[in-house]
Design a protein around this motif. Structure first.
Motif, PDB file in Angstrom:
ATOM      1  N   THR A 118      94.662  62.023  28.929  1.00 51.78           N
ATOM      2  CA  THR A 118      93.385  61.539  28.448  1.00 51.78           C
ATOM      3  C   THR A 118      93.694  60.389  27.735  1.00 51.78           C
ATOM      4  O   THR A 118      92.814  59.316  27.945  1.00 51.78           O
ATOM      5  CB  THR A 118      92.714  62.848  27.716  1.00 51.78           C
ATOM      6  OG1 THR A 118      92.309  63.908  28.545  1.00 51.78           O
ATOM      7  CG2 THR A 118      91.230  62.307  27.249  1.00 51.78           C
TER       8      THR A 118
ATOM      9  N   ALA B 108      91.758  60.619  37.198  1.00 52.42           N
ATOM     10  CA  ALA B 108      91.815  61.986  37.007  1.00 52.42           C
ATOM     11  C   ALA B 108      92.737  62.774  38.068  1.00 52.42           C
ATOM     12  O   ALA B 108      92.862  63.916  37.975  1.00 52.42           O
ATOM     13  CB  ALA B 108      90.379  62.572  36.935  1.00 52.42           C
TER      14      ALA B 108
ATOM     15  N   VAL C  16      81.487  59.456  38.753  1.00 50.39           N
ATOM     16  CA  VAL C  16      82.125  60.688  38.229  1.00 50.39           C
ATOM     17  C   VAL C  16      83.262  60.835  38.915  1.00 50.39           C
ATOM     18  O   VAL C  16      83.340  60.146  39.863  1.00 50.39           O
ATOM     19  CB  VAL C  16      81.147  62.168  38.241  1.00 50.39           C
ATOM     20  CG1 VAL C  16      80.021  61.794  37.304  1.00 50.39           C
ATOM     21  CG2 VAL C  16      80.740  62.270  39.742  1.00 50.39           C
ATOM     22  N   LYS C  17      84.210  61.928  38.661  1.00 55.10           N
ATOM     23  CA  LYS C  17      85.637  61.952  39.153  1.00 55.10           C
ATOM     24  C   LYS C  17      85.997  63.286  40.000  1.00 55.10           C
ATOM     25  O   LYS C  17      86.766  63.479  40.449  1.00 55.10           O
ATOM     26  CB  LYS C  17      86.394  61.954  38.276  1.00 55.10           C
ATOM     27  CG  LYS C  17      86.537  60.708  37.340  1.00 55.10           C
ATOM     28  CD  LYS C  17      87.456  60.595  36.265  1.00 55.10           C
ATOM     29  CE  LYS C  17      87.294  59.359  35.283  1.00 55.10           C
ATOM     30  NZ  LYS C  17      87.774  59.552  33.954  1.00 55.10           N
TER      31      LYS C  17
ATOM     32  N   GLU D 288      81.925  67.473  38.785  1.00 51.87           N
ATOM     33  CA  GLU D 288      81.361  66.809  37.801  1.00 51.87           C
ATOM     34  C   GLU D 288      79.917  65.932  38.497  1.00 51.87           C
ATOM     35  O   GLU D 288      78.793  66.103  37.876  1.00 51.87           O
ATOM     36  CB  GLU D 288      82.139  65.688  37.214  1.00 51.87           C
ATOM     37  CG  GLU D 288      83.294  65.879  36.588  1.00 51.87           C
ATOM     38  CD  GLU D 288      84.181  64.910  36.120  1.00 51.87           C
ATOM     39  OE1 GLU D 288      85.061  65.077  35.355  1.00 51.87           O
ATOM     40  OE2 GLU D 288      83.947  63.470  36.401  1.00 51.87           O
TER      41      GLU D 288
ATOM     42  N   TYR E 290      78.118  61.386  29.587  1.00 49.89           N
ATOM     43  CA  TYR E 290      79.112  61.645  30.344  1.00 49.89           C
ATOM     44  C   TYR E 290      80.317  61.141  29.820  1.00 49.89           C
ATOM     45  O   TYR E 290      80.190  59.880  29.410  1.00 49.89           O
ATOM     46  CB  TYR E 290      78.910  61.119  31.820  1.00 49.89           C
ATOM     47  CG  TYR E 290      80.110  61.071  33.045  1.00 49.89           C
ATOM     48  CD1 TYR E 290      80.534  62.445  33.195  1.00 49.89           C
ATOM     49  CD2 TYR E 290      80.728  60.159  33.229  1.00 49.89           C
ATOM     50  CE1 TYR E 290      81.700  62.680  34.175  1.00 49.89           C
ATOM     51  CE2 TYR E 290      81.978  60.179  33.883  1.00 49.89           C
ATOM     52  CZ  TYR E 290      82.073  61.530  34.471  1.00 49.89           C
ATOM     53  OH  TYR E 290      83.523  61.385  35.231  1.00 49.89           O
ATOM     54  N   GLU E 291      81.373  61.691  29.789  1.00 52.76           N
ATOM     55  CA  GLU E 291      82.597  61.228  29.081  1.00 52.76           C
ATOM     56  C   GLU E 291      82.481  60.481  27.738  1.00 52.76           C
ATOM     57  O   GLU E 291      82.936  59.495  27.652  1.00 52.76           O
ATOM     58  CB  GLU E 291      83.520  60.535  29.932  1.00 52.76           C
ATOM     59  CG  GLU E 291      83.844  61.099  31.259  1.00 52.76           C
ATOM     60  CD  GLU E 291      84.889  60.471  32.031  1.00 52.76           C
ATOM     61  OE1 GLU E 291      85.089  59.350  32.076  1.00 52.76           O
ATOM     62  OE2 GLU E 291      85.951  61.306  32.793  1.00 52.76           O
TER      63      GLU E 291
ATOM     64  N   ASP F 132      84.108  66.142  29.515  1.00 50.27           N
ATOM     65  CA  ASP F 132      83.294  65.894  30.655  1.00 50.27           C
ATOM     66  C   ASP F 132      81.961  65.527  30.411  1.00 50.27           C
ATOM     67  O   ASP F 132      81.219  64.416  30.759  1.00 50.27           O
ATOM     68  CB  ASP F 132      83.196  66.786  31.785  1.00 50.27           C
ATOM     69  CG  ASP F 132      84.721  67.206  32.201  1.00 50.27           C
ATOM     70  OD1 ASP F 132      85.763  66.210  32.189  1.00 50.27           O
ATOM     71  OD2 ASP F 132      84.809  68.188  32.808  1.00 50.27           O
TER      72      ASP F 132
ATOM     73  N   GLU G 290      82.759  71.414  29.865  1.00 53.56           N
ATOM     74  CA  GLU G 290      84.156  71.053  30.658  1.00 53.56           C
ATOM     75  C   GLU G 290      84.277  71.623  31.865  1.00 53.56           C
ATOM     76  O   GLU G 290      84.071  72.834  32.051  1.00 53.56           O
ATOM     77  CB  GLU G 290      85.305  71.293  29.946  1.00 53.56           C
ATOM     78  CG  GLU G 290      85.720  70.442  28.816  1.00 53.56           C
ATOM     79  CD  GLU G 290      86.321  69.233  29.006  1.00 53.56           C
ATOM     80  OE1 GLU G 290      86.505  68.886  30.106  1.00 53.56           O
ATOM     81  OE2 GLU G 290      86.451  68.308  28.283  1.00 53.56           O
TER      82      GLU G 290
END
Length: 147
Positions: A16, A33, A47-48, A52, A68-69, A80, A89
């Motif tokens: 992270t 990610a 988003v990843k 998500e 978001y994040e 997340d 998460e």
């Protein structure tokens, strides 16, 4: 991947932190990610993972204000999602001891900062899905639930 970079550095950082450094340096990465392709949610954020994506769209479809994040003071981790005093998460299925230890540390740190942590998982076997978990979670500030 960020996890590989973190393992090879001579300092104690996690993936992270590496991801945050790459963002600050404006390094264009395909997917920091390592979860597959980047996806745009219905609200328009990138988003990843599919997990998500489904979560962001569920919040958006149900008019739930979420971040978001988000940056969280007091931690180097990036959750997340944040909804009020809750952190959501989405966890992968790595299952390695390192992954499980990181998951425990991350969850513990959020809880020590006063957040309730809600966990969701990809659709595997009989684990609850995003669509199963989120309707049962009271997102009002005064109620809590850990799944």
């Amino acid at each position: 991947s960020q996890a590989e970079i973190a393992r090879h550095l001579d300092v104690n950082v996690d993936q992270t932190t590496i991801s945050d450094w790459l963002d600050r340096l404006k390094v264009d990465t395909q997917n920091k990610a390592g979860w597959g392709q980047l996806i745009e949610s219905d609200r328009g954020e990138t988003v990843k993972s599919k997990l998500e994506y489904r979560t962001a769209n569920w919040f958006y479809d149900h008019d739930i204000d979420y971040e978001y994040e988000p940056d969280i003071d007091g931690t180097n981790y990036v959750p997340d999602f944040r909804v009020g005093d809750k952190i959501l998460e989405g966890w992968g299925v790595n299952g390695s001891d390192d992954y499980e230890e990181r998951r425990r540390k991350k969850t513990s740190e959020y809880e020590s900062l006063g957040f309730d942590v809600v966990s969701v998982w990809p659709v595997i076997g009989d684990r609850p899905t995003v669509e199963d978990v989120l309707p049962d979670v009271a997102w009002q500030e005064s109620q809590t639930m850990t799944v």
